[in-house]
Every structure is written in structure tokens, then in C-alpha cells.
Design an enzyme around this catalytic site. Structure first.
Site, PDB file in Angstrom:
ATOM      1  N   ASP A  42       0.867  -1.167   0.000  1.00 37.89           N
ATOM      2  CA  ASP A  42       0.000   0.000   0.000  1.00 37.89           C
ATOM      3  C   ASP A  42       0.907   1.220   0.000  1.00 37.89           C
ATOM      4  O   ASP A  42       2.018   1.175   0.516  1.00 37.89           O
ATOM      5  CB  ASP A  42      -0.896  -0.013   1.237  1.00 37.89           C
ATOM      6  CG  ASP A  42      -1.954   1.079   1.217  1.00 37.89           C
ATOM      7  OD1 ASP A  42      -2.220   1.657   0.137  1.00 37.89           O
ATOM      8  OD2 ASP A  42      -2.518   1.345   2.280  1.00 37.89           O
ATOM      9  N   ASP A  74       0.102   4.882   0.932  1.00 34.50           N
ATOM     10  CA  ASP A  74      -0.030   5.776   2.086  1.00 34.50           C
ATOM     11  C   ASP A  74       0.007   4.984   3.392  1.00 34.50           C
ATOM     12  O   ASP A  74      -0.799   4.090   3.613  1.00 34.50           O
ATOM     13  CB  ASP A  74      -1.320   6.584   1.978  1.00 34.50           C
ATOM     14  CG  ASP A  74      -1.359   7.436   0.721  1.00 34.50           C
ATOM     15  OD1 ASP A  74      -0.289   7.871   0.263  1.00 34.50           O
ATOM     16  OD2 ASP A  74      -2.459   7.668   0.193  1.00 34.50           O
TER      17      ASP A  74
END
Length: 100
Positions: free
Chosen positions: A8, A10
Site C-alpha cells: 500500500d 499511504d
């Protein structure tokens, strides 16, 4: 068999700000990320980044903003010998777009 890690963006690659990170000046790459990825690269892993960028559908920022930040990330990673095989993101927001 190819070993691939899906990351991922962020909160994993860059600091989670609890706000949108669509400008380079707000995009803080976390300490140790490239060191960790270098070690994993030595062990034969490939890297793919996935990210939800629903602010695009909400018209808070544009695809060009996201691409600029991703190009910055790619450049910084390349300086450390890291290559991302792909960066995928979803631009939809569940209340605005058609993505579930």
C-alpha cells in the site's frame, strides 16, 4: 515462480498524514523503506504498489497530481537501486464513482 510484494502506498511507503498526499511537498517517504526494499530485492522479490486515490473522483486533485507524486517516488527509489514493477491506484470513491 516470481515472488512479489504488494505494498500500500499511504502509511507504508509514505507517512500517513490523515489528509491527501497529492503534492510532493506533502509526500514524506518513511525512514527505512528503501533499506527494507533493498534487502527484499536481494532475496528476489519484485514490488507492486497499490493505492486508493479517491480524491480524484471527489475532484480534490487530478490524475496528473498523482502521477507527479508517483514519478517523484520512482525517482527517489531508483536513486537507491529500487524499481517498482507497477503502481496501480483506484481513483474512485464509493459515494461518487462506480467502484465498490
Amino acid at each position: 515462480m516470481t515472488k512479489t510484494i504488494f505494498l500500500d502506498r499511504d502509511g507504508v511507503i509514505n507517512r500517513e498524514r490523515n489528509d491527501w498526499s497529492f503534492r510532493i511537498e506533502d509526500f514524506e517517504i518513511l525512514d527505512g523503506v528503501f533499506d527494507t526494499l533493498s534487502e527484499l530485492k536481494k532475496r528476489g522479490f519484485r514490488f507492486i504498489i497499490v493505492s486508493n486515490q479517491s480524491g480524484i473522483d471527489m475532484e480534490l486533485f487530478s490524475i496528473a497530481h498523482v502521477e507527479t507524486v508517483h514519478n517523484y517516488l520512482i525517482q527517489k527509489a531508483a536513486e537507491k537501486g529500487i524499481l517498482f514493477d507497477e503502481i496501480y491506484y483506484c481513483r474512485h470513491h464509493p459515494t461518487v464513482g462506480k467502484c465498490i
